[in-house]
Design a protein around this motif. Structure first.
Motif: not given
Length: 412
Positions: A70-75, A39-42, A59-66, A24-34
């Motif tokens: 982001x760097x997929x290596x984070x996951x 926090x998104x998975x939690x 698993x990447x698309x779900x995180x991208x949606x939120x 429901x919330x607007x995304x922050x700008x820039x690439x998401x940190x690890x």
């Protein structure tokens, strides 16, 4: 203090569900940190895994949606050895916070994912008895040589047959040990599962945590499901962590008795819903469109998706091409509190393009308005995927407006 709810409109229920999922919330700008990926998975409690890589793995698309890019290596790092996430059967094959490990041990004691299917569990039990010595030898081999993939075992050969029987005996043994919690596992970037001993994979403090009773663990999981779903029926709550509905029913009743859940009537729902005390619908803050993986936890339960959004969705991967209505890998489109359309997408890595093979709008949706929002999100996704340009084919009633909106953005 937020007044207690006793009824919800259909729109209020949708807004609760969307907000609970972090959409429901607007995304922050820039690439998401690890840290934000963790926090998104939690927040979700469980992130389903899937090997299909037509656009990107779910698993990447779900995180991208939120989160957006982001760097997929984070996951991979978060879910790797000693990380704060671990893989097991939470909702299907999933990663979830390591704090949930004690809450899933009852499932390990029952034999893992196939413990819920008596006929299959019986076949596996028979197989395990017949191969008991070999299973023990595999556990010893992992202990001595690990971490190991199935291909690295002394017996990696393939077999004939369907699904389980198609695997090598070595892979079957590894999966058997993993299901029961005797081995832990993580994924390589190519999605290969690597197995090792739990004490070399999971944090020591997690393994030292006492094991709750199955009833206490399931009740805790039902509470986490309520947090992640916003509003849900008993069956919805049970499905989130794949708990048998009969067992979930008593757990939900106990949560209501303890004041941890509140029963509500939801417009159009044939069964009562349940919410956490103090929750209240909020107005949407996200203005852009969101592309949802077929296995996104907002929509993975198809009957709930229809109940919440009036949106009938079936994945057509296994449907013969000539019989598909919407396409092979179709992503529903969330805009505001409605599912407004669906796109059949493919990341064509050879051509360097994100291809929209078909695009359809839901009945009553303004195609021009939806197309503008979708084109912006496609542009963000294409940049994240590294595919560069967007190609819209002419299949589907949304295609003309979407092609025009994409072309307009490319000229800026």
């Amino acid at each position: 203090m937020t007044p207690a709810l006793d009824t919800l409109s259909a729109r209020e229920a949708r807004r609760l569900a969307i907000a609970a999922q972090g959409l429901d919330r607007a995304r922050r700008s820039g690439n998401a940190s690890r840290a934000r990926v963790q926090a998104a998975v939690e927040r979700l409690g469980v992130l389903q895994l899937d090997a299909v890589n037509v656009v990107a793995r779910t698993q990447y698309l779900v995180l991208f949606a939120r989160l957006g890019p982001f760097d997929r290596d984070h996951l991979h790092r978060l879910a790797g050895p000693r990380g704060p996430l671990f893989e097991y059967w939470g909702h299907m094959a999933s990663v979830q916070p390591v704090a949930l490990h004690p809450l899933l041990r009852w499932r390990m004691d029952r034999g893992g994912s196939y413990g819920e299917r008596p006929a299959h569990a019986s076949r596996v039990a028979t197989w395990a008895r017949e191969h008991a010595d070999y299973i023990d030898s595999v556990l010893t081999e992992v202990a001595e040589r690990g971490p190991l993939s199935a291909a690295m075992l002394n017996e990696p050969r393939r077999r004939d047959g369907e699904w389980w029987g198609r695997r090598s005996v070595g892979r079957q043994a590894l999966e058997h040990l993993f299901e029961r919690g005797q081995l832990a596992a993580w994924r390589t970037p190519s999605f290969e599962r690597i197995y090792d001993l739990p004490e070399r994979t999971l944090p020591a403090e997690v393994l030292a945590t006492p094991t709750p009773t199955a009833e206490d663990a399931q009740r805790a999981l039902l509470g986490l499901a309520a947090d992640a779903l916003g509003v849900a029926t008993t069956r919805d709550l049970a499905d989130y962590f794949r708990i048998r509905t009969a067992e979930a029913t008593s757990g939900v009743h106990e949560l209501v008795e303890a004041g941890e859940l509140i029963r509500v009537d939801v417009e159009g729902w044939p069964e009562p819903g349940y919410v956490r005390p103090g929750v209240a619908p909020t107005r949407r803050r996200r203005r852009h469109a969101t592309l949802l993986s077929p296995f996104d936890s907002l929509i993975w339960d198809r009957s709930r998706t229809e109940r919440l959004f009036g949106f009938t969705y079936r994945i057509e991967i296994y449907t013969p091409a000539a019989q598909r209505r919407y396409g092979y890998y179709v992503l529903p489109v969330l805009l505001g509190d409605q599912l407004v359309g669906r796109l059949d997408l493919k990341a064509d890595r050879q051509l360097g393009a994100l291809r929209v093979l078909a695009s359809h709008a839901e009945q009553g949706v303004d195609p021009d308005e939806a197309a503008v929002a979708i084109a912006s999100e496609l542009e963000t996704m294409a940049t994240w995927l590294g595919t560069g340009r967007i190609v819209v084919t002419d299949r589907g009633d949304l295609a003309p407006a979407l092609a025009s909106a994409v072309e307009h953005r490319s000229r800026r």
